[in-house]
Design an enzyme around this catalytic site. Sequence first.
Site, PDB file in Angstrom:
ATOM      1  N   THR A 177      49.801  37.609  29.276  1.00 40.99           N
ATOM      2  CA  THR A 177      49.838  39.058  30.414  1.00 40.99           C
ATOM      3  C   THR A 177      48.201  38.633  29.741  1.00 40.99           C
ATOM      4  O   THR A 177      47.773  38.357  28.156  1.00 40.99           O
ATOM      5  CB  THR A 177      50.348  40.774  29.779  1.00 40.99           C
ATOM      6  OG1 THR A 177      51.075  40.307  30.296  1.00 40.99           O
ATOM      7  CG2 THR A 177      49.244  41.043  30.439  1.00 40.99           C
ATOM      8  N   VAL A 206      59.965  46.571  35.227  1.00 39.44           N
ATOM      9  CA  VAL A 206      58.916  47.274  35.410  1.00 39.44           C
ATOM     10  C   VAL A 206      58.239  47.256  33.762  1.00 39.44           C
ATOM     11  O   VAL A 206      59.436  47.548  32.590  1.00 39.44           O
ATOM     12  CB  VAL A 206      58.646  48.522  36.491  1.00 39.44           C
ATOM     13  CG1 VAL A 206      57.115  48.866  35.491  1.00 39.44           C
ATOM     14  CG2 VAL A 206      58.568  48.595  37.820  1.00 39.44           C
ATOM     15  N   ASP A 208      54.971  47.152  30.627  1.00 40.63           N
ATOM     16  CA  ASP A 208      54.597  48.401  30.262  1.00 40.63           C
ATOM     17  C   ASP A 208      52.845  48.059  30.415  1.00 40.63           C
ATOM     18  O   ASP A 208      51.936  49.890  30.977  1.00 40.63           O
ATOM     19  CB  ASP A 208      53.721  48.019  28.626  1.00 40.63           C
ATOM     20  CG  ASP A 208      53.475  46.727  28.714  1.00 40.63           C
ATOM     21  OD1 ASP A 208      54.346  45.430  28.762  1.00 40.63           O
ATOM     22  OD2 ASP A 208      51.942  47.176  28.188  1.00 40.63           O
ATOM     23  N   GLY A 228      52.683  42.209  24.592  1.00 40.98           N
ATOM     24  CA  GLY A 228      53.689  41.738  24.433  1.00 40.98           C
ATOM     25  C   GLY A 228      54.936  42.271  24.509  1.00 40.98           C
ATOM     26  O   GLY A 228      55.472  42.681  26.133  1.00 40.98           O
ATOM     27  N   GLY A 230      56.947  44.353  26.369  1.00 42.28           N
ATOM     28  CA  GLY A 230      56.872  45.922  27.612  1.00 42.28           C
ATOM     29  C   GLY A 230      58.089  47.085  27.353  1.00 42.28           C
ATOM     30  O   GLY A 230      57.571  47.884  26.997  1.00 42.28           O
TER      31      GLY A 230
HETATM   32  N1  ASP Z   1      54.183  43.399  28.725  1.00 38.71           N
HETATM   33  C1  ASP Z   1      53.728  42.538  29.476  1.00 38.71           C
HETATM   34  C2  ASP Z   1      55.807  42.929  30.259  1.00 38.71           C
HETATM   35  O1  ASP Z   1      56.680  43.237  29.348  1.00 38.71           O
HETATM   36  C3  ASP Z   1      54.293  40.841  28.985  1.00 38.71           C
HETATM   37  C4  ASP Z   1      53.395  40.417  27.915  1.00 38.71           C
HETATM   38  O2  ASP Z   1      52.585  41.543  27.880  1.00 38.71           O
HETATM   39  O3  ASP Z   1      53.200  39.316  28.516  1.00 38.71           O
HETATM   40  O4  ASP Z   1      55.185  43.117  31.316  1.00 38.71           O
END
Ligand code: ASP
Length: 309
Positions: A177, A206, A208, A228, A230
């Site tokens: 992300t 969905v 975070d 991280g 989510g």
């Molecule tokens: N936080 C994101 C999610 O869970 C994934 C990521 O941080 O790569 O959608």
Amino acid sequence: MDDNIVLVVHGGAGSIKAEYHNDAREGVLGAIEAGWSILESGGSSLDAVQVAVRHMEDYYYFNAGRGSVMTEDGTIEMDAMIVDGTTKRIGGVLGVSRIKNPIDLSRLVMDKSFHVVFAGEGAERFGEENGMELIDPEELVTDRVRERLRRYLEEKKNYGDYIKPNQDPERRDKYGTVGAVAIDADGRLASATSTGGVLGKKVGRVGDTPLFGCGTYADDEIAVSATGVGEFIIRGNLALDIKMELRNSSTSEEASMKSLQKMKDQFDGSAGVIVVTRDKGWNASKNTKDLIYAVRTKDMTRDFTQDFE
Ligand code: ASP
């Protein structure tokens, strides 16, 4: 120029193999350059974080825009959110697939709609009605992601319905992300985050990122963008928890580390955050092995590869 101007960007947490350091570094430094040119010329933190995130969405390496990971059905469903901390204006989108830059659509939602968050087809329709081109999601898919999904689906046969991130070190270690937080010359704070979510997620899941106070948050005191797993970031209400910890911490880094530790203890949750505050400095913190980030202040530019020196 105001001495307090700061821009921090991230390109995901986890464990990043040395062979990818250069690609990731190039991506975050490009984002810093794009956002900094706005801040330096007296522009707003809001514009700076949008431009920085857009740069990383366009860069093939990260899990946002082009390079987004795929659902178990092989589709693309992206989430994004942008926040102007001073006015608490917010724009967010969930589960969009035909949009090249979800962060631009989020900004459009913020600027042009009474509503704060749009989902799926309605979000795309809102974008089209406001002049945004709808694209074929295939344009966002890279060979690398296609290959990763193939391996995931193969592996899933050994796990059942869904491989929880903590069950699988391969996936636990990769969260790409992107996000940006900034404070501008007028002391205004802003935050933006954009993601393809997690590899092999169920259709409709969905994360975070587009949930205010979880993966993305800003007010007149603090701006946070997280990456991280989510599910744990939401349950830990991570961004807002850092804001609360800030009251009893002398630096923003201390607050971030307390919140990340709590999430680790409670859920074994992995995450990284970037934070800018009005009075307690900035930080890029993680409870994973690595966090891909870069920062620029009036006096220095730094990126995550220097942590390995
Ligand atoms: N936080 C994101 C999610 O869970 C994934 C990521 O941080 O790569 O959608």
